[in-house]
Design a protein around this motif. Structure first.
Motif: not given
Length: 381
Positions: A146-170
């Motif tokens: 949302g912050y990036y888009q509000e400042h005019g940059y739109h080729t941004i996507d949230y793809i999740g946080n890798p720490l969720v997988q990393k902690v979950g797999d440990h």
């Protein structure tokens, strides 16, 4: 395809390694030119082209390493033109990577940024350079889009946080305590970061608390990429350093004192009560205060947009205040509030598989430009 991947610090090295592993699962002919550390080298199957662990810096400490960084930049620029990758993938490390991005874009390369510059915290004017030089941003913090888009940059996507997988797999080592000869006392974990400068500033203040809380055992989450002699010089005999077992330490600790950064989020995923600390060179802090645009420094507090975990920054980080804050947390005050907020943190971060998602999307977006170049009769990078 050829991939040019740059990560300059320990956390970036870990994220880069996960990304590389997933790219190799999809693209069996993947070849890499890389700047990273031990984790990326292991993922690639050969040493990184440049050892990024030697050029990590913090704030004003850039001045100590400017010539080394300048040499590295020139070397990377020359290597980029020689290697001719299909895509340049930049990971965190914004001070260096933004300069390299400008060079890459000027020379016609496709540029993706994984874990982008934190313009929402400082340097919002950099959005102009991001628009000009970055083709695609992959975010691991849900509020960034949302912050990036509000400042005019739109080729941004949230793809999740890798720490969720990393902690979950440990998988927690059930004999962690015995293996490391820890005794019956509850543990206070100390996580002073991965950069030499921040360890030198933070660890002495952390270990000093051991003198006040003798019914607890203080354990430092050491990293083998950091010289052992540094930990030995800063830690008294009563404080143990355990190397490369941070998640197992978090799983058994009662409270943690943590350098601001991704470890704060990891602690939340382990349901571990925490105090976040940070300290810069005085000049660096003066410059930092002049550009900072957020009220919090902890990722937990930023995600919740309220002070869930205590923060002791710069001049607030004194022996007396750290003692009082730790005493308060060990008595139970504030711990319940933190742990009540952690499920919301997990929900905000969303599903797992961030590294796999970004790997697939990078390949999908890279193949199209390559196909267009082939159709146009141009040389395929």
């Amino acid at each position: 395809m050829r991939y040019y991947v740059i990560a300059g610090e320990h956390s970036g090295d870990m994220h880069g390694a996960d990304l590389i592993r997933h790219i190799k699962l999809i693209d069996h002919h993947a070849d890499f030119w890389s700047c990273g550390g031990e984790a990326m080298s292991k993922a690639i199957g050969k040493p990184c082209s440049v050892d990024g662990s030697k050029v990590a810096y913090m704030g004003i400490d850039f001045l100590k390493k400017w010539y080394t960084l300048w040499q590295l930049l020139k070397f990377c620029q020359k290597s980029l033109k020689h290697y001719q990758p299909a895509v340049v993938v930049l990971i965190d490390y914004s001070g260096f990577n933004m300069r390299l991005a400008a060079f890459a874009k000027k020379n016609g390369f496709l540029v993706h940024y994984y874990i982008p510059p934190k313009i929402w915290a400082h340097g919002p004017k950099r959005i102009t350079k991001i628009k000009r030089n970055i083709d695609q941003v992959w975010s691991i913090l849900p509020f960034e889009v949302g912050y990036y888009q509000e400042h005019g940059y739109h080729t941004i996507d949230y793809i999740g946080n890798p720490l969720v997988q990393k902690v979950g797999d440990h998988r927690i080592n059930p004999s962690f305590m015995a293996d490391n000869r820890l005794d019956y006392r509850p543990i206070i974990a100390l996580l002073p970061g991965s950069r030499l400068d921040e360890i030198q500033r933070l660890l002495p203040l952390m270990v000093a608390q051991a003198a006040y809380f003798k019914s607890y055992q203080f354990v430092v989450a050491g990293l083998s990429v950091v010289p052992n002699r540094l930990y030995q010089a800063l830690c008294p005999p009563t404080v143990q350093v355990i190397y490369d077992q941070t998640y197992d330490l978090m799983a058994v600790a009662k409270v943690a004192i943590i350098a601001a950064g991704t470890a704060s989020l990891e602690a939340a995923l382990f349901n571990l009560a925490q105090i976040v600390v940070y300290k810069l060179h005085p000049l660096g802090y003066f410059l930092y205060k002049s550009i900072i645009t957020v009220e919090h420094i902890s990722l937990v507090n930023l995600l919740m947009n309220q002070p869930i975990v205590p923060e002791l920054i710069q001049y607030q980080l004194t022996d007396k205040k750290l003692h009082a804050t730790l005493t308060n947390l060990l008595s139970g005050n504030g711990k319940a509030k933190q742990q009540a907020a952690y499920p919301t943190i997990r929900r905000l971060l969303g599903p797992q598989h961030a590294a796999e998602t970004v790997a697939r999307r990078i390949l999908a977006q890279t193949k199209q430009p390559l196909q267009n170049q082939k159709n146009d009769g141009k040389k395929i990078r």
